[in-house]
Design an enzyme around this catalytic site. Structure first.
Site, PDB file in Angstrom:
ATOM      1  N   LYS A 275      -9.831   2.221  -2.654  1.00  0.00           N
ATOM      2  CA  LYS A 275     -10.080   1.781  -1.288  1.00  0.00           C
ATOM      3  C   LYS A 275     -11.480   2.201  -0.837  1.00  0.00           C
ATOM      4  O   LYS A 275     -11.827   3.382  -0.837  1.00  0.00           O
ATOM      5  CB  LYS A 275      -9.015   2.371  -0.361  1.00  0.00           C
ATOM      6  CG  LYS A 275      -9.007   1.809   1.046  1.00  0.00           C
ATOM      7  CD  LYS A 275      -7.809   2.381   1.797  1.00  0.00           C
ATOM      8  CE  LYS A 275      -7.634   1.747   3.173  1.00  0.00           C
ATOM      9  NZ  LYS A 275      -6.418   2.264   3.841  1.00  0.00           N
TER      10      LYS A 275
ATOM     11  N   CYS B  24      -5.792  -2.710   2.546  1.00  0.00           N
ATOM     12  CA  CYS B  24      -5.556  -2.522   3.978  1.00  0.00           C
ATOM     13  C   CYS B  24      -6.839  -2.583   4.810  1.00  0.00           C
ATOM     14  O   CYS B  24      -7.347  -3.655   5.096  1.00  0.00           O
ATOM     15  CB  CYS B  24      -4.798  -1.213   4.201  1.00  0.00           C
ATOM     16  SG  CYS B  24      -3.928  -1.150   5.792  1.00  0.00           S
TER      17      CYS B  24
ATOM     18  N   GLU C 190       0.830  -1.198   0.000  1.00  0.00           N
ATOM     19  CA  GLU C 190       0.000   0.000   0.000  1.00  0.00           C
ATOM     20  C   GLU C 190       0.875   1.264   0.000  1.00  0.00           C
ATOM     21  O   GLU C 190       1.857   1.358   0.728  1.00  0.00           O
ATOM     22  CB  GLU C 190      -0.899   0.005   1.240  1.00  0.00           C
ATOM     23  CG  GLU C 190      -1.841   1.205   1.294  1.00  0.00           C
ATOM     24  CD  GLU C 190      -2.682   1.235   2.557  1.00  0.00           C
ATOM     25  OE1 GLU C 190      -3.760   1.847   2.516  1.00  0.00           O
ATOM     26  OE2 GLU C 190      -2.259   0.647   3.569  1.00  0.00           O
TER      27      GLU C 190
END
Length: 258
Positions: free
Chosen positions: A87, A128, A13
């Protein structure tokens, strides 16, 4: 399907700059324009084509109009962009005395789950904090994913407690493979990552992992084990559809417009 490590690479990331709200606007790239406007994805495309591998390209800050996203790009063996995941769940936490971080100060949340067919199977992509939300993984499993990929950067507070736990949970709950890639630990950075890039199998078993230093993690995946696990432990058939059901909003909306 064996020896997929020969054809797949995953990056971490926010790998093109520091992980901080101050840095996101500075290192943001215009992925849709490409070329000089996005040197990071241009490099990933070139490497994927030259080495004939599938690359799950970690994530970089993406600039789109007046918005910034935390975005992961997937490139096929021909070097072409196959998918782009923004994300969905932004990392906004406040653990007193430990860590406070709010991605929403600079970033915009993505709107769409991302599943992509590649030469190494059907992949579900998260970034994440997305790994904490089991509903996304369940949706990916329902859409036929073999492998969930989560480039991430868990910190020194939540990493020791939850990083491996969440990977194993997502894998065991959905009986598929889960792969993560984390930055190595830099104790001098403003944001210190836990590390421990890992591959987990469909029974929740850790197949390969590393510590917090720079390393290469290599492992084989055998997708026939997914069916074997699901046959011996038939969770999908045993779900109580009369009591609870997965609602795939994206598919419902798509069907309603046809």
């Amino acid at each position: 399907m064996l020896a997929k490590q020969l054809r797949r690479q995953q990056k971490r990331e926010i790998w093109n700059g520091p992980y901080s709200n101050d840095s996101f606007p500075i290192y943001a790239e215009d992925i849709d324009t490409g070329g000089d406007a996005s040197p990071s994805t241009a490099m990933l495309s070139e490497v994927a084509h030259r080495l004939q591998i599938t690359i799950v390209g970690g994530s970089i800050p993406e600039r789109s109009g007046d918005r910034l996203y935390n975005t992961c790009c997937v490139f096929g063996t021909d070097g072409k962009l196959k998918a782009k995941h923004r994300k969905i769940h932004l990392f906004d936490i406040d653990i007193p005395g430990k860590i406070t971080f709010k991605e929403s100060n600079t970033l915009t949340a993505g709107e769409n789950p991302t599943i992509v067919d590649t030469d190494i199977g059907r992949l579900g992509i998260g970034i994440c904090y997305d790994i904490r939300f089991q509903e996304l993984a369940v949706l990916y499993a329902a859409r036929g994913a073999h492998l969930l990929c989560y480039p991430g950067a868990f910190n020194m507070t939540t990493g020791p407690l939850h990083w491996e736990l969440l990977q194993r949970a997502r894998a065991a709950d959905n009986q598929l493979y889960v792969a993560t890639c984390s930055p190595a630990r830099d104790v001098g950075a403003g944001y210190v990552a836990w590390g421990h890039s890992t591959l987990v199998g469909p029974f929740g078993e850790v197949l390969a992992t590393t510590e917090h230093d720079e390393a290469i993690v290599i492992a084989e995946v055998d997708y026939s084990l997914i069916e074997a696990r699901r046959t011996s432990l038939p969770l999908e058939r045993q779900k109580r559809g009369d009591l609870y059901q997965l609602v795939d909003v994206e598919r419902l909306n798509s069907q309603s417009t046809k």
